[in-house]
Design a protein around this motif. Sequence first.
Motif: not given
Length: 259
Positions: A134-163
């Motif tokens: 049952n979609w709401t505006v909040a759920k759409v925003l959460v899904l978008i936030l999940t995808l974008s913040c998930g990329c930041l988590v993986i990028l963060g792990v890569m940066m730690v490895g690079a460091g």
Amino acid sequence: MLYNRYLKMHRKSSFQYKGNMVMLSISSVLISISELIAVFLMFRNFKTVGNWGFYETALMFGLITTIYSFTECFARGFDEFSKLIKNGDLDRLMVRPVNIIYQIFGSKMEFSKLSRVVLGLTVIGISLAKLSINWTVAKVLVLILTLSCGCLVILGVMMVGAGISVFSVENLEFINIITNGAKEIGYYPIDIYNKWLSRIFTFIIPVACFNYLPISYLIGIGSLPNIVYALSPLYGLIFFIPCLLFFLWSLKKYQSTGT
């Protein structure tokens, strides 16, 4: 923009040998499909895992696949940062009058990973359709936030490895274990694992914050308040900040390899 030039250069390089590009893309997709089939076969024997059925788990699979593949495509320079050091390329990047982060992003891209992004998005779409959320505006925003913040988590792990590779020169294998292991763990609900493991991948390496917790909000299960599930992807942003700071600090400690 300079980044557009990087993008165009890598696109031309990747598609210079179209047959090779197609084969790499197909093989990458087939590997991911085999992993999805393994999840499907498990649910043929066990109809549910906790409160989770096949399509809920497939949604997690789609999110993990999309996020990892997208980040690997456009942030491959951080994942293979040790090669920049060993080849002496980092010395050249650091003397240029362009932001170093910007240059590392443009140093390498793997467009063959986009085939897995398409697969992941397809799995997400099918799973969402089957779950009848049952979609709401909040759920759409959460899904978008999940995808974008998930990329930041993986990028963060890569940066730690690079460091870390600034001090060890070699890209330590345990970083690959963390990234690939986290991906495998993220295919299934985090609460099926031992508490110590689920806590590590919730609070230390917040994989659960871009699949298990926000999906619990989307499908309406879980014992915590909805606001906790909905805002959990933001922890990925908090996680990314110290990873970035550590990487920038490690660059200040860099000494030329002399190559």
